[in-house]
Design a protein around this motif. Structure first.
Motif, short mmCIF file in Angstrom:
data_model
loop_
_atom_site.label_atom_id
_atom_site.label_comp_id
_atom_site.label_asym_id
_atom_site.label_seq_id
_atom_site.Cartn_x
_atom_site.Cartn_y
_atom_site.Cartn_z
N ALA A 1 21.39 105.91 75.80
CA ALA A 1 22.48 105.09 75.22
C ALA A 1 23.88 105.51 75.64
O ALA A 1 24.61 104.49 76.14
CB ALA A 1 22.29 105.05 73.76
N LEU A 2 24.05 106.77 76.04
CA LEU A 2 25.32 107.23 76.32
C LEU A 2 25.60 107.58 77.72
O LEU A 2 26.56 108.32 78.14
CB LEU A 2 25.62 108.32 75.38
N GLY A 3 24.50 107.94 78.54
CA GLY A 3 24.55 108.68 79.98
C GLY A 3 25.51 107.96 80.78
O GLY A 3 26.18 108.57 81.38
N GLY A 4 25.40 106.44 80.95
CA GLY A 4 26.19 105.77 81.77
C GLY A 4 27.67 105.93 81.54
O GLY A 4 28.49 106.15 82.32
N GLY A 5 27.84 105.78 80.08
CA GLY A 5 29.16 105.64 79.82
C GLY A 5 29.86 107.26 80.10
O GLY A 5 31.03 107.44 80.26
N LEU A 6 28.99 108.28 79.66
CA LEU A 6 29.55 109.80 79.94
C LEU A 6 29.80 109.86 81.23
O LEU A 6 31.06 110.54 81.59
CB LEU A 6 28.26 110.38 79.34
N PHE A 7 29.05 109.57 82.14
CA PHE A 7 29.26 109.71 83.68
C PHE A 7 30.55 108.97 83.93
O PHE A 7 31.34 109.32 84.56
CB PHE A 7 28.15 109.05 84.47
N PHE B 1 31.77 111.35 72.82
CA PHE B 1 31.94 112.71 72.09
C PHE B 1 33.20 112.46 70.92
O PHE B 1 33.32 113.15 70.00
CB PHE B 1 31.99 113.87 72.45
N GLY B 2 34.16 111.53 71.39
CA GLY B 2 35.33 111.20 70.88
C GLY B 2 35.14 110.39 69.47
O GLY B 2 35.95 110.26 68.53
N GLU B 3 34.20 109.26 69.45
CA GLU B 3 33.86 108.30 68.37
C GLU B 3 32.42 108.89 67.67
O GLU B 3 31.38 108.68 68.45
CB GLU B 3 33.56 107.01 69.00
N LEU B 4 32.33 109.46 66.84
CA LEU B 4 31.14 109.75 66.07
C LEU B 4 29.99 108.72 66.06
O LEU B 4 29.06 109.10 66.12
CB LEU B 4 31.67 110.17 64.56
N SER B 5 30.36 107.47 65.63
CA SER B 5 29.45 106.35 65.65
C SER B 5 28.73 106.18 66.74
O SER B 5 27.76 105.92 66.86
CB SER B 5 30.29 105.06 65.11
N PHE B 6 29.47 106.45 67.93
CA PHE B 6 28.52 106.43 69.30
C PHE B 6 27.63 107.27 69.47
O PHE B 6 26.43 107.21 69.98
CB PHE B 6 29.80 106.52 70.44
#
Length: 218
Positions: A48-54, A67-72
């Motif tokens: 879910a988050l790998g692409g956006g994190l990169f 990491f800045g948005e808890l709901s994410f």
């Protein structure tokens, strides 16, 4: 840019929906691989988050939105919990999940491209990061699950629609034509291409004039 086209509440809801379906796909793969509960949660988060994190690390948007948005961060855990307890039922609606996954792919390639451009990248680099945003989590998921990444063997054109959508956004920016209509056109085009690829089993071309006797791996 994109946040100027859609109200913040709608944009946030679309982001969460995309994260949820990507996480569900990751968690289902973990179940098929007989991972334990921790492995299911990890694969859900990574998908879910790998692409956006990169993307955020590359453009210097720190701390990353993941990491800045808890709901994410929490949404993939909810998806993992549902799959952990209800995976037979979730598996039965796998076709519907793939449809929602196509919608998430379309949304993320657009948001990734626009965010990269907002942080000063050129159009080509922005489109590349748009693609990375859409498919990066799936690549990490496949690597962790010891699968050949879909990005490298695009059997149902997963990466190609995202590339088209990101390129449409980049061209819209280049011609100063980025608005709600062109953004929607990029999202719909990506979504429809992905659905057609699933329906008709389209795939990216193999090597030209390939005559090797070695059969393709399953």
């Amino acid at each position: 840019m994109l946040h100027d086209l859609f109200p913040p509440g709608i944009q946030h809801a679309l982001d969460l929906a995309g994260i949820f379906v990507f996480a569900t796909a990751g968690a289902l793969l973990a179940v098929r691989k007989n991972f334990d509960v921790f492995g299911i949660a990890v694969l859900a988060e990574v998908t879910a988050l790998g692409g956006g994190l990169f993307r955020d690390i590359v453009i210097g948007a720190v701390p990353p939105a993941a990491f800045g948005e808890l709901s994410f961060f929490v949404t993939p855990l909810i998806a993992a919990a549902l799959v952990f307890f209800l995976h037979p039922e979730v598996q039965r609606i796998n076709r519907a999940i793939k449809v929602f996954d196509a919608a998430g792919l379309a949304l993320f390639c657009v948001t990734g491209t626009t965010k990269a451009y907002e942080y000063g990248l050129g159009l080509t680099a922005s489109a590349a990061l748009g693609l990375a945003t859409a498919v990066g989590g799936g690549v990490l998921r496949d690597v962790l699950a010891n699968e050949v990444p879909t990005l490298l063997r695009d059997r149902e054109m997963y990466a190609v629609p995202a590339t088209v959508g990101a390129a449409m956004i980049a061209l819209s920016i280049a011609f100063d034509a980025l608005n709600a209509l062109t953004t929607a056109a990029a999202i719909v085009t990506t979504f429809v291409l992905r659905l057609l690829a699933m329906q008709f089993h389209w795939r990216a071309p193999l090597a030209w004039n390939r005559r090797s006797a070695v059969s393709e791996e399953p």
